[in-house]
Scaffold this active site. Structure first.
Site, PDB file in Angstrom:
ATOM      1  N   PHE A 192     -38.517  12.251 -39.770  1.00 47.21           N
ATOM      2  CA  PHE A 192     -38.579  11.055 -40.619  1.00 47.21           C
ATOM      3  C   PHE A 192     -38.500  11.404 -42.092  1.00 47.21           C
ATOM      4  CE2 PHE A 192     -42.989  12.246 -41.051  1.00 47.21           C
ATOM      5  CZ  PHE A 192     -43.326  11.769 -42.306  1.00 47.21           C
ATOM      6  N   LYS A 193     -38.799  12.660 -42.446  1.00 47.20           N
ATOM      7  CA  LYS A 193     -38.783  13.029 -43.863  1.00 47.20           C
ATOM      8  C   LYS A 193     -37.390  12.903 -44.478  1.00 47.20           C
ATOM      9  CE  LYS A 193     -42.935  15.849 -43.884  1.00 47.20           C
ATOM     10  NZ  LYS A 193     -43.275  15.863 -42.435  1.00 47.20           N
ATOM     11  N   ASP A 194     -36.369  12.790 -43.634  1.00 48.29           N
ATOM     12  CA  ASP A 194     -35.018  12.565 -44.149  1.00 48.29           C
ATOM     13  C   ASP A 194     -34.927  11.280 -44.969  1.00 48.29           C
ATOM     14  OD1 ASP A 194     -33.712  14.832 -43.155  1.00 48.29           O
ATOM     15  OD2 ASP A 194     -33.426  13.908 -41.188  1.00 48.29           O
TER      16      ASP A 194
END
Ligand code: PLP
Length: 435
Positions: free
Chosen positions: A106-108
């Site tokens: 999710f850090k994308d």
């Protein structure tokens, strides 16, 4: 949009300042002075908006005074170019897959949005911006992928030699172009020390425009609110109150959910799901906050003993325990429980979940025991193939590796070897980036 410091509400910063500084000088965290509600028309018609349109509406509502509309559109179209599907396990349980981006986590969302926003603000500068990041593994991969080929920005990632997983090393060292990996003969702390010294050294910061991309940058939190709306859109027609269960470490993801709620998303409740590093569930249960050294677990991206965004959570609830408890419940789980959950989800639903998502699943099941009738959205924060050795041994089967990960594994590593001596690092930076 204006920002203040959680340590001093009178300290103000613009979006541009907050993004490039990362942290206020008083070591607090930046928070928006105002979190404007979205229009009722938008909130009631979410299903008519695509994910990108949702992201655009939210960003425009927050940042219209800072960035022109056509530029916001470009930022969203470039940064948010992969979906966030909610997968149904049963009538009351959905898994929100946040791993369809380039680094499979999710850090994308945060890294890509931050990269595009920085690039926009940097457009008027003659100099390239050089982003320095020290990483112990995961964050560096998302930052590298997020800033890859972003105009006007160079990224230097320092990682401890031999102390990141082979896959993480590939994510840092195979992209090339504007991404340079420094393999430091030392620990993560050595990497961080080199970066900190460079920021404090005017003989470096005068000739080179430096910035950081750390995980508490406010530009990461904004895009993490998008997928709460996107998830809600996909499950709203079930007509049940919606709760989100969020596998948490530094609590950025959960804080972004709280922002979404402030913007008007009708979230019934949040669930803070942790592994053995349970300072926040402990606080929610007892009112006592006791940060401590982290313990190593199976869901290691959540091995955080002093969560950096806790200050933002306290700020949202005016440091009042009772207020926070009304909106958030906390549960923690052992590695043994996590493994059982992974197997159960495979057997009952034929769904392969990663260890972090499994902690979120367990927490929602725990919540259901005393709160029937809710619809739970469990955030799946990474693709199971990111933790392939653990997942395959727990499930006793091989799992599929997405194409984008396979091609990365086949690419060649390029890293600059670096000692822990600051003089070496400084000489390298100056020779490479001074014009
Ligand atoms: C970073 C990370 C988390 C924790 O997210 P926070 O916002 O720090 O709470 C959870 N799962 C995975 C896979 C991560 O990479």
């Amino acid at each position: 949009m204006q920002f203040y410091s959680t340590n001093n509400p009178a300290l103000r910063a613009s979006l541009e300042e907050a993004i490039f500084k990362g942290l206020p000088d008083d070591n607090g965290l930046f928070m928006p002075v105002e979190i404007p509600r979205l229009s009722d028309h938008f909130l009631q018609n979410l299903r008519n908006y695509s994910f990108q349109e949702i992201a655009f509406e939210i960003t425009r509502n927050l940042l219209h005074a800072d960035i022109p509309e056509n530029e916001i559109r470009r930022i969203i179209e470039t940064a948010i170019d992969f979906p966030a599907p909610a997968i149904k396990l049963d009538d009351e349980t959905y898994i929100l897959e946040l791993f369809h981006g380039p680094s499979l986590a999710f850090k994308d969302f945060g890294a890509r949005f931050m990269a595009q926003t920085m690039s926009y603000f940097n457009r008027k500068e003659g100099n390239e911006l050089v982003i320095l990041v020290a990483t112990s593994g995961d964050t560096g991969g998302a930052v590298a992928a997020g800033f890859y080929k972003t105009p006007g920005i160079q990224v230097v990632i320092l990682y401890p030699s031999g102390k990141v997983s082979p896959l993480q090393e590939k994510q840092l060292t195979t992209l090339g172009h504007n991404i340079t990996a420094l393999e430091v003969a030392g620990t993560f702390d050595d990497c961080q020390t080199l970066v900190k010294k460079a920021f404090l050294d005017s003989t470096v910061t005068k000739p080179i425009r430096l910035s950081s991309a750390n995980s508490i940058n406010i530009a990461r939190l904004i895009p993490q609110s998008f997928y709460y709306f996107e998830a809600y859109k996909q499950v709203a027609d079930q007509g049940k109150p919606v709760v989100f269960s969020i596998p948490s470490g530094n609590f950025g993801n959960l804080t972004a959910g709280l922002l979404a709620q402030k913007m008007g998303l009708p979230v019934a409740h949040f669930i803070a799901a942790t592994n053995a590093n349970d300072v926040v569930p402990e606080y929610l249960a007892s009112g006592a906050y006791t940060p401590r050294t982290s313990q190593r677990t199976l869901s290691n991206a959540m091995d955080v003993g002093a969560p950096s965004n806790f200050a933002r959570m306290l700020d949202i609830y005016c440091s009042t325990w009772n207020n926070m408890r009304q909106d958030i419940s906390g549960f923690s789980f052992t590695d043994a429980e996590t493994k059982v959950a992974m197997k159960e989800i495979k057997q009952r639903y034929n769904y392969i979940i990663d260890p972090h998502g499994a902690v979120g699943y367990l927490a929602f099941r725990e919540f259901q025991k005393t709160n029937p009738g809710h619809l739970g959205v469990v955030l799946e924060t990474a693709h199971p193939s990111k933790f392939i050795e653990d997942v395959e041994s727990i499930l006793e089967q091989t799992i599929e590796v997405p194409e984008r990960l396979q091609s990365m594994s086949a690419s060649e590593k390029h890293a600059v070897q670096m000692s822990t001596d600051y003089a070496d690092f400084k000489a390298w930076l100056l020779s490479r980036y001074t014009i």
